[in-house]
Structures are given as structure tokens and as C-alpha cells.
Design a protein around this motif. Structure first.
Motif, short mmCIF file in Angstrom:
data_model
loop_
_atom_site.label_atom_id
_atom_site.label_comp_id
_atom_site.label_asym_id
_atom_site.label_seq_id
_atom_site.Cartn_x
_atom_site.Cartn_y
_atom_site.Cartn_z
N HIS A 24 -7.39 11.07 2.42
CA HIS A 24 -7.44 10.43 3.74
C HIS A 24 -8.45 11.06 4.68
CE1 HIS A 24 -4.12 7.53 3.73
NE2 HIS A 24 -3.49 8.36 2.93
N ALA A 39 -7.01 13.95 14.21
CA ALA A 39 -8.32 13.45 14.61
C ALA A 39 -8.40 11.93 14.51
CB ALA A 39 -9.41 14.10 13.76
N SER A 40 -7.25 11.29 14.54
CA SER A 40 -7.23 9.83 14.50
C SER A 40 -7.62 9.31 15.89
CB SER A 40 -5.82 9.36 14.11
OG SER A 40 -5.78 7.96 14.02
N GLN A 92 1.22 -4.70 6.98
CA GLN A 92 0.02 -3.87 7.16
C GLN A 92 -0.39 -3.87 8.63
OE1 GLN A 92 -1.79 -1.72 5.26
NE2 GLN A 92 -3.00 -1.39 7.13
N PRO A 119 4.21 13.22 0.29
CA PRO A 119 5.08 13.01 1.45
C PRO A 119 6.41 12.33 1.11
CG PRO A 119 3.14 11.60 1.56
CD PRO A 119 2.93 12.54 0.43
N ASN A 142 -12.98 5.94 6.85
CA ASN A 142 -12.16 5.87 8.05
C ASN A 142 -12.64 6.85 9.12
OD1 ASN A 142 -11.15 8.41 7.43
ND2 ASN A 142 -9.18 7.68 6.67
N GLY A 143 -11.84 7.02 10.18
CA GLY A 143 -12.26 7.86 11.30
C GLY A 143 -12.25 9.34 11.00
N THR A 144 -11.68 9.73 9.86
CA THR A 144 -11.60 11.15 9.57
C THR A 144 -12.33 11.47 8.27
OG1 THR A 144 -9.41 10.74 8.63
CG2 THR A 144 -9.48 11.55 10.87
N ASP A 158 -2.67 13.96 8.63
CA ASP A 158 -4.03 13.71 9.15
C ASP A 158 -4.11 12.99 10.48
OD1 ASP A 158 -5.19 14.62 6.60
OD2 ASP A 158 -4.47 12.73 5.80
N ASP A 212 -8.50 5.18 3.41
CA ASP A 212 -7.07 4.90 3.42
C ASP A 212 -6.67 4.06 2.20
OD1 ASP A 212 -6.39 6.31 5.79
OD2 ASP A 212 -7.34 4.74 6.97
N ARG A 216 1.83 5.10 8.51
CA ARG A 216 2.39 4.44 7.32
C ARG A 216 3.59 5.20 6.79
NH1 ARG A 216 0.51 0.96 3.97
NH2 ARG A 216 -1.65 1.18 4.62
N GLU A 217 3.46 6.51 6.68
CA GLU A 217 4.56 7.26 6.07
C GLU A 217 5.79 7.31 6.98
OE1 GLU A 217 3.93 7.02 3.27
OE2 GLU A 217 2.23 8.14 2.47
N ARG A 251 0.79 -1.23 0.00
CA ARG A 251 0.00 0.00 0.00
C ARG A 251 0.83 1.28 0.00
NH1 ARG A 251 -2.67 -3.70 3.08
NH2 ARG A 251 -4.70 -4.37 2.26
N ARG A 262 -21.50 9.17 14.84
CA ARG A 262 -20.47 9.41 13.85
C ARG A 262 -19.42 8.33 13.99
NH1 ARG A 262 -16.67 14.44 14.10
NH2 ARG A 262 -14.95 13.07 13.55
N LYS A 263 -19.08 7.76 12.87
CA LYS A 263 -18.09 6.70 12.91
C LYS A 263 -16.72 7.34 13.16
CE LYS A 263 -16.15 3.41 9.67
NZ LYS A 263 -15.64 2.37 10.48
N VAL A 264 -16.06 6.90 14.20
CA VAL A 264 -14.71 7.41 14.43
C VAL A 264 -13.74 6.25 14.31
CG1 VAL A 264 -15.39 9.33 15.90
CG2 VAL A 264 -14.91 7.10 16.91
N GLY A 265 -12.51 6.55 14.12
CA GLY A 265 -11.52 5.49 14.01
C GLY A 265 -10.16 6.07 13.72
N ILE A 266 -9.22 5.19 13.45
CA ILE A 266 -7.88 5.68 13.21
C ILE A 266 -7.73 6.14 11.76
CG2 ILE A 266 -6.67 4.40 14.99
CD1 ILE A 266 -5.98 2.35 12.74
N ASN A 267 -6.76 6.98 11.56
CA ASN A 267 -6.32 7.36 10.22
C ASN A 267 -4.87 6.89 10.17
OD1 ASN A 267 -4.98 8.89 8.13
ND2 ASN A 267 -6.83 10.15 8.06
N GLU A 268 -4.55 6.01 9.24
CA GLU A 268 -3.22 5.38 9.30
C GLU A 268 -2.16 6.10 8.47
OE1 GLU A 268 -4.47 1.47 7.94
OE2 GLU A 268 -3.71 1.90 5.94
N ASN A 269 -2.50 7.28 7.96
CA ASN A 269 -1.60 7.97 7.04
C ASN A 269 -0.23 8.26 7.66
OD1 ASN A 269 -1.06 9.04 4.54
ND2 ASN A 269 -2.15 10.97 4.87
N PHE A 293 4.16 5.17 -3.70
CA PHE A 293 5.32 5.39 -4.55
C PHE A 293 5.74 4.08 -5.20
CE2 PHE A 293 4.88 7.82 -0.68
CZ PHE A 293 4.32 8.94 -1.25
#
Lengths: 416, 483
Positions: free
Chosen positions: A279, B181-182, B230, B405, A329-331, B178, A335, B214-215, A116, B204-211, A119
Motif C-alpha cells: 500500500h 500520509a493519506s 467500494q 490485519p 496511490n497517495g502514498t 498506512d 491499493d 477498508r480494514e 477487494r 508529487r501525486k498525493v491522494g488517499i490510502n484506503e487501507n 481474505f
């Protein structure tokens, strides 16, 4: 080398006569091997295929997507394609093209890449291999090398300052983007050309740049004369047109058309756009993604207008490195995912259909992503074989190395 | 070293490790090119000062206040009230951020052109690009430059772990990727929202943002082949859920749960958003400890071999060749692992490698390199703020806008397109026309290019029909296009 010399001679000749201005330069591209045109549009950042082509008929779609789900009916409803699929409401031109059987929609497609990273995903998609960084050149360049009557060195152009990986390789590919060269005179250019004589890379690049610039100027002049740049054109009236985003996409698409519509011009073009990585706060019928899709849609409409009759020989492939997660997702975004959507657009496309072996949203890949059911290489191979006439053996071996097991998808384009 | 070897080494030191020769610089470096570079690493890194620069918290404070106004105005509008003026004011977000961005970009440009520690500045910009944020995301427009000043500059000659920690906690990075608000699915905030009946935000569905997670793994530390899965990305995202920005936050109930508002625009750990529990990542167990859990993971990542190798490989690519020699990468990696990630030891290992001094002109300049070297070589004043930034736009490398990024790419093929080349030539010609006879290209050529000046270029410059044309030829020459 022969071509290089002839360009040099042109520059020298113009020095002596002093009559030809750079803008009016006529530099012939090598005889083109085919009538067919192919454009590859790469959406960098992973387009959300489940929003661009929402499977509104899938029982799990609405619940997975929550706030960003698109409606089947009512205001801002998605534009219907068949009982399962629709298009995002921002894609009005694509929807018209579908009705006119000039758009084929692909879904649940993916390159061989299954991780995922944007790049690496782009690297695999552009390289045409199986693993990231396995190939130093791109499939589109190798396809140019394999065209019947190869040797047409200028048969490809990349719209942008530099050449993206998909178009890098043994065949020389020019890049073009608007450059103000008002102060440069022929004498200075001729001297720089001489100065580069012992530098193979720079001398090739400079010659390409001057040719492309001459062609673009000619195309611009022709477009002005035809009146398709005048206000009042359907596309120009689009309210979103004034936004910078739209203007950029549209200018690029028009420039591509300027190159492709010439009888003696390149047959293959590529451009890419970024910013599809949604995202957070992706939006539904309105919002971030909607704006971007509208800009893309408007630029493709402008491209069709600018191409004129050449449109009927044209296939545009629009693809992205991978899809996004099935669930919001949560935001309020999505993703990185796996299975993606893609489009084949143009007068030469056998359109008006969704080409998908739909896996459904109930059995997700790794419990999160749309499961890919078709290798993008099969689609690309089908188009390259049936539209540009690249031989199957070359496709299996050179264009997409060791891909004999991935059969070209047939019947994507109309017989020439 | 022979005299010739020394002058080649000086050209490499000044033009490849530095930002392009200023007149006189090659002569100064020639006695001891490697020592000339090493000396630049001594002493505290310079602090950029300019009247228009402000702390990121200050800029973000204004931005957050404006966003709040916007939300209020929109709500009022929905409820029947009409306050167009408020909405219009709130939409001026870029109007607050853009002048700050211009100040930042200008200050960093002026510093690159004027500094007598160009190696240190190149390293700074390398790290800024390694930890890239991009101003095409509007929220970081006003703070991308501040991130370089606040999180990167102070740590360029320090330890990698401190650099890493400062960057990942910087509001610009948190917002760019991002994380603010994760929300952990089993956090107190998630529970709170699930329990709330019909109040705003309920259901409201809340949850993690994996951005961000991951980076960090893929780009900032281990590298894409660094052996994570993953599941590691998801676990790491859970561990850093709650790493956020001070300010009003999502809503009042959450603020009460989360230990208040924090200082607007600064890093703020919101415990209510944090996923509780032990996390297992890359075969290590990390007990819960609030913000410390993520910090411990980052500290371990900083000293993993995969991280050292990934980052050293990028450094070697930047300074030596597009395909970095593996011997150098390995020696740099050893220096990293043997010295607790002390970056000066890593740079020393690079400079001590014979490969670093082998082939002059192996790197094709990026547009920014090209502009810096022209300004330095011609002793040009950076001048008017807006205009000085147009060069970067015209040549295709806007300040602090790599677009992703991953940062700007770093090989010749990424920058040597035909159109890109023509843009450089056209830009240098316009510049030369403007300068006219105020610069003597014939005298400048050996001062800028030293031992790398070719006979062909010297000849072309000497035979030019005007001072301006001579300058265009010098700036367009194959050796000035490279470093």
C-alpha cells in the motif's frame, strides 16, 4: 486404515530391532498415479501484477504508475518479453526461463471474486468456488481426489506447519516444515501413537508427520551428497541470498523439491508466502516489492536446481488473490485491485509466451483496476487436465463446482 | 448440576475460557464455574508493569527522530556530501525497536502465565487479535505491544465504541494500515503541493490510502458481508484523511498549513490533509467537522447490527466451536444492541448460553494456548527474556506477528497440520527432558485436565518409563492438545 497400520507396525518393529533410527526411516508413499509434478505457489496479499509484469508498451502505463513506473530502457530497465510486456528487473531467473520457453506469463487474470478483501479473495481462489466461504475444502485437494488411480493418499504435501485451504479436504495431505525432534525417541513416539489410537485426526496427523520428516531428512542427505547445497552454486552466490527473506523462500522451495523428486513421493506440493500487500512505498526497480520479487525469483531458481531431472515433468503455478490498482496511490503504493498476473513455470510448460487477452489500461474496471479478461479457473483446469490427467467431468463438477461454462485453457503444457 | 456436570463445567471454564489450569485452579472453579469466570470481569483490568516497558509515543519519538536523520543523511549524500556514519546509525531502526518488542512480548507472556484472571486475559488477547497489527512491518515492531496496553486493556470490560476509537487512533494502527500520509485530493495540502513550482515535493501525486478505512469496515466493524460498497470504503478513507501521527511530518509548508507538528509519536489530526466536505456513507450523511467526522462514523459503526453480529460471531467461534451456534450469536448480538455495546453484557450472554458449556475439548489449541497452558500447568517460570519467546517461534505463532490485519485464524484446520503437531510433541518432549523428575505427571494429570482426563492418558502416564516421558505423554495427549 491399512496405511496407518503399516506405519504403526513400522514403529513397533523399530522398537524391537532398535536398529532403525527415525532419520533413516524409509516409509513408502503409496504408488504415485502420474509422473507429472505440480506445485501451487500462492502469493498472499495481492501481488502487483503491473509491476511484476509491467505492460511497458501500453500508452497509459507510465503516467498511471508515476514514480513507481519501470523504465523500458536504461539502467534498471524492465526485462523485455514482447512489444507490450516486460518482467520486473528482479525476476532474472524467470526471464531466463522465458527465453528457454519454460515460462508462460499470464496477465489480466482473476478468480470469480470481484470484491477487494484479501481474505475473501484468498478464500475464493483456494476454495475454487465462486463465493467466499462457500466451500470448506480446496480445489487442489479435490483434484488429488480426482486423479486417475486415486487412492494415493499421500500424493500431496503442504510446505509449512499447517495445511492451507487449497489443500484441505477429503484427501489426507501432510504438512512439513523443519522440526528439531532430536530428543524424541522411538519408544516415546510409539507410546504417543498408541495414545492417539482412538483419535482419528491426531493419529493420521502424527503418522503423516513422521513419514514426511523421514523423507525430508533423506532428501537433505541426498542433497548434501550431490553437492547442490555447497557454496559456489549460482544461486548461492546471489548477493541477496544472505537476507532472511531469501533464505526462507529458498529453504521452502528446496524442501518441496526434496519431496517431489522422489519416485515414490507426492506429486503435488503447495507453499505460500505473504507480504505482497504494497500500500505504501512499494518502490520501482528497487525497494520493497523489488526485494520480495528477488527472493521469489531466487527460490524458484533454487527449486529448479534441487529438482534435477524431475524439472522436465514439472509445472509450477504462481498466483495471487487479485491485482492492485492501475494508478499509484497517495502514498507511493497501490491499493487492492482486480485483474492480476500469474506465472506457469517448469520444464513441462509450453513457455516463452505471454498468455493474455490484454484489455489495455484505458478502459479500467470500475475506473481503477486492470480489467480481468480470463478466469484463473480456466488456467488451473487446463493444467490439471493436460498435466495431471484429471478428467474434464471431474474438473467441471468436483474440483471447480458448477464450472462447466469455464472451459479449460488448452496447450499450456507440453505433451508428456 | 451434578458433581460430574460441575467438574466438566470447571474443566471448560478453566481450560477453554481460561488459559489452562494451574494446579488447584480446577478445584477452585468447581463450586461455581460460571461465577468463577464472571468474577474475573469485576474491577479495573490489570495494568502490566515491567521496567523495560515504555509508552508508544516514547518509542515512536525515537524512531521518528532516527528516520529524520536518515532522510537528512541520504539527502546530503546525494548532494555530494558523504556521511556514512549517519546513514549507518539511522539504519539501526530495528535495534531501537527490537528490545522494546522483546520486553513487551515477555511482559504479556509472563502475565498470561501468572494471572489469576485468565478469562480476562483471553478476552484481551482476543481483542488484540481482532484489531491485529503485525510486527513483520518494522515500524510497528516497537509499538504493537504498547497498543495492547494502551488501547485494548483499559477497554476490555468497557464499551465497544471506546475500544474501537482507542485502537483506530493508536499510532500503531495508523502506521500499520498506512493512514498517516493519506491526503484528501481536495485538501489544502493537495492544493499546496499542486501550486508549488519546482520546490521539493512539487508535482508529487498525493491522494488517499484506503487501507485503514477498508480494514475497519471489513475486519474491525461490519464484517465483509456487512453491506458496504467500494464507494463506502473510499468515502470513509476521505473522512479519516488527516488521521496521522505527530512529529515532523512531510514538509515545512505542510506543517504550517497543518497546525504544527503535534507531539511526536502520538495521534495527531492534520487538518491540512483532510478532505473537506460532507460525506455520505451507508445511507447516512456526515457533515464536515474535522476529526469529529471520522469519530461520528466510527461511533455509528460500533452500534450497527452488522458490527455486533460480526464481532459476536467471532467471540462465539473463539469460545465455543469452530462453527459457532447461531442461537448464541443472536443472544450476544441482542445483548450488544440492548446495552449500548457494553462488552460485559455481551460476555454475560455468552456465559449464560447452555451451548457454551456443552462440549468439552471442542477447540484445538493455538500454539500460544498450548504454551500458556503448559507453563501454567507445570508452574514454569517465564525466565530469560529471549529464550522464553523461542517457544512461540518454534511452534509457529510468534508474539504479535499474525502476518496480516485479519489476525491469527481461529479454527482447528488452521492449526492442526501434521508438522504443527510434531512440533508440539517435540517441544513438549524437550521441555520434559529438561524438567526430568521435578514434576510428577501422574499427580498433575487430574489437576490439569480434570473431568476431561481420559483413561487412556491416565494409563499411559502411569505406565511411562520415566518421569520425563510421563510428562511428554501428558502434554502430548489428545485432551491437552485441545481446550
Amino acid at each position: 486404515m491399512r496405511d496407518l497400520l503399516s506405519r504403526r507396525r513400522f514403529l513397533e518393529a523399530s522398537l524391537f530391532t532398535g536398529a532403525t533410527s527415525l532419520a533413516g526411516a524409509r516409509l513408502a508413499f503409496a504408488a504415485a498415479p502420474t509422473e507429472s509434478r505440480f506445485v501451487f505457489v500462492l502469493l498472499r496479499g495481492a501481488l502487483d501484477g503491473l509491476s511484476a509484469v509491467p505492460p511497458v508498451g501500453d500508452p497509459r502505463y507510465a503516467s498511471l504508475r508515476g514514480q513507481i513506473a519501470l523504465a523500458k530502457s536504461g539502467a534498471d530497465a524492465a526485462l523485455p518479453l514482447d512489444s507490450t510486456f516486460a518482467l520486473h528487473p528482479s525476476l532474472g531467473f524467470l526471464h531466463q526461463s522465458y527465453a528457454a520457453k519454460e515460462l508462460a506469463v499470464l496477465h489480466a487474470v482473476a478468480s470469480p471474486y470481484r470484491e477487494r478483501s484479501h481474505f475473501d479473495g484468498q478464500n475464493v481462489l483456494e476454495g475454487g468456488g465462486v463465493h467466499p466461504h462457500e466451500l470448506q475444502s480446496g480445489w487442489l485437494n479435490r483434484a488429488l481426489a480426482a486423479l486417475p488411480k486415486a487412492g494415493a493418499a499421500e500424493s500431496g504435501v503442504a510446505l509449512g506447519a499447517n495445511v492451507p485451504l487449497a489443500m484441505r479436504g477429503p484427501v489426507e495431505v501432510a504438512s512439513w516444515s523443519p522440526t528439531k525432534i532430536s530428543t524424541l525417541d522411538e519408544d516415546t513416539l510409539a507410546r504417543i501413537t498408541d495414545l492417539y489410537a482412538r483419535d482419528p485426526l491426531l493419529s493420521r496427523r502424527l503418522a503423516d508427520a513422521l513419514e514426511s520428516d523421514a523423507i525430508a531428512n533423506e532428501a537433505q542427505a541426498a542433497a548434501n551428497a550431490d553437492g547442490d547445497m555447497k557454496p559456489g552454486n549460482v544461486v548461492e552466490r546471489d548477493a541477496g541470498q544472505r537476507r532472511g527473506l531469501n533464505a526462507n523462500f529458498t529453504a521452502t522451495a528446496r524442501a518441496a523439491a526434496g519431496f517431489l523428486k522422489r519416485d515414490d513421493g507426492p506429486r503435488v506440493a503447495m507453499f505460500d508466502t505473504s507480504g505482497w500487500d504494497t500500500h505504501a512505498n512499494e518502490g520501482g526497480a528497487q525497494g520493497q516489492l523489488a526485494l520480495r520479487l528477488r527472493a521469489l525469483d531466487a527460490s524458484l531458481a533454487a527449486f529448479k536446481v534441487a529438482l534435477g531431472d524431475t524439472w522436465r515433468h514439472t509445472v509450477v503455478m504462481i498466483a495471487t488473490e487479485f491485482g492492485r490498482t492501475a494508478a499509484i496511490n497517495g502514498t507511493r503504493g497501490t491499493d487492492h485491485g482486480t485483474g492480476a498476473a500469474a506465472f506457469l513455470l517448469g520444464g513441462a510448460v509450453r513457455g516463452g509466451r505471454v498468455v493474455a487477452d490484454w484489455p489495455g489500461l484505458s478502459g479500467l474496471h470500475e475506473n481503477r483496476d486492470l480489467r480481468p479478461t480470463r478466469d484463473l479457473r480456466a488456467v488451473l483446469k487446463g493444467v490439471l487436465r493436460d498435466h495431471l490427467g484429471v478428467a474434464s467431468a471431474a474438473l467441471d463438477r468436483d474440483v471447480f463446482p458448477a464450472s462447466a461454462a469455464v472451459a479449460p485453457l488448452a496447450d499450456l503444457v507440453r505433451p508428456a | 448440576m451434578t458433581a460430574t456436570q460441575n467438574s466438566i463445567a470447571a474443566a471448560i471454564a478453566v481450560n477453554r475460557f481460561g488459559l489452562g489450569a494451574r494446579p488447584g485452579e480446577l478445584a477452585a472453579a468447581e463450586k461455581n464455574p460460571s461465577g468463577w469466570l464472571r468474577r474475573q470481569l469485576e474491577g479495573a483490568p490489570p495494568v502490566l508493569r515491567s521496567e523495560g516497558l515504555e509508552a508508544s509515543a516514547e518509542t515512536l519519538g525515537k524512531v521518528l527522530a532516527l528516520r529524520k536523520d536518515l532522510a537528512t543523511a541520504r539527502r546530503e549524500k546525494k548532494q555530494g556530501g558523504e556521511d556514512g556514519a549517519k546513514v549507518a546509525a539511522a539504519l539501526k531502526l530495528p535495534a531501537i525497536e527490537r528490545p522494546v518488542y522483546i520486553e513487551e512480548a515477555h511482559a504479556r507472556f509472563a502475565h498470561a502465565v501468572g494471572t489469576d484472571r485468565p478469562f480476562l486475559e483471553r478476552l484481551t488477547q482476543f481483542w488484540t487479535n481482532h484489531f491485529a497489527v503485525s510486527i513483520d512491518k518494522v515500524v510497528v515492531l516497537g509499538v504493537a505491544g504498547a497498543m495492547e496496553r494502551e488501547a485494548i486493556r483499559p477497554h476490555v470490560t468497557g464499551r465497544f465504541v471506546d475500544l474501537l476509537m482507542a485502537v483506530e487512533k493508536h499510532p500503531a494502527m495508523i502506521l500499520y494500515l498506512d493512514n498517516q500520509a493519506s491526503v484528501g485530493p481536495n485538501s489544502r495540502a493537495a492544493g499546496f503541493l499542486a501550486r508549488r513550482g519546482s520546490a521539493p515535493g512539487a508535482g508529487r501525486k498525493v491522494g488517499i490510502n484506503e487501507n485503514l478505512a477498508r480494514e475497519i469496515l471489513e475486519l474491525h466493524t461490519l464484517g465483509v458481508d456487512g453491506g458496504y460498497t467500494q464507494a463506502d470504503v473510499t468515502t470513509f478513507a476521505l473522512a479519516i484523511s488527516g488521521w496521522s501521527i505527530g512529529g515532523e511530518g512531510p514538509n515545512r509548508g505542510l506543517r504550517r498549513l497543518g497546525g504544527g507538528k503535534g507531539r511526536p509519536g502520538e495521534f495527531f489530526y492534520r487538518d491540512a490533509l483532510h478532505e473537506p466536505g460532507t460525506k455520505e456513507l451507508l445511507d447516512e450523511r456526515y457533515a464536515d467537522g474535522g476529526v469529529k467526522q471520522g469519530e461520528r462514523i466510527l461511533a455509528d459503526l460500533a452500534m450497527r447490527r452488522a458490527t455486533a453480529r460480526h464481532v459476536c460471531s467471532k467471540l462465539a467461534r473463539h469460545f465455543i466451536a469452530d462453527a459457532p451456534p447461531q442461537g448464541v450469536v443472536e443472544r450476544m448480538t441482542q445483548a450488544w444492541l440492548g446495552n449500548r455495546g457494553n462488552l460485559v453484557n455481551v460476555y454475560e450472554a455468552l456465559l449464560a448460553s447452555p451451548e457454551a458449556w456443552g462440549e468439552p475439548l471442542a477447540k484445538f489449541k493455538t500454539p500460544a494456548d498450548y504454551i500458556y497452558s503448559a507453563y501454567r500447568g507445570l508452574a514454569l517460570p517465564v525466565g530469560d527474556k529471549r529464550r522464553s519467546l523461542q517457544a512461540f517461534e518454534a511452534l509457529g505463532q510468534r508474539n504479535l506477528m499474525p502476518g496480516s490485519p485479519a489476525g491469527w485464524p481461529d479454527t482447528s484446520a488452521d492449526w492442526d497440520g501434521s508438522s504443527a503437531l510434531l512440533k508440539r510433541i517435540a517441544w513438549s518432549d524437550a521441555l520434559s527432558q529438561r524438567l526430568g523428575d521435578s514434576r510428577n505427571a501422574r499427580e498433575l494429570a487430574p489437576q490439569l485436565l480434570g473431568a476431561t482426563l481420559s483413561d487412556a492418558t491416565a494409563h499411559a502416564v502411569a505406565r511411562a518409563q520415566s518421569g520425563a516421558q510421563a510428562l511428554t505423554l501428558l502434554l502430548s495427549s489428545p485432551e491437552f492438545m485441545r481446550r
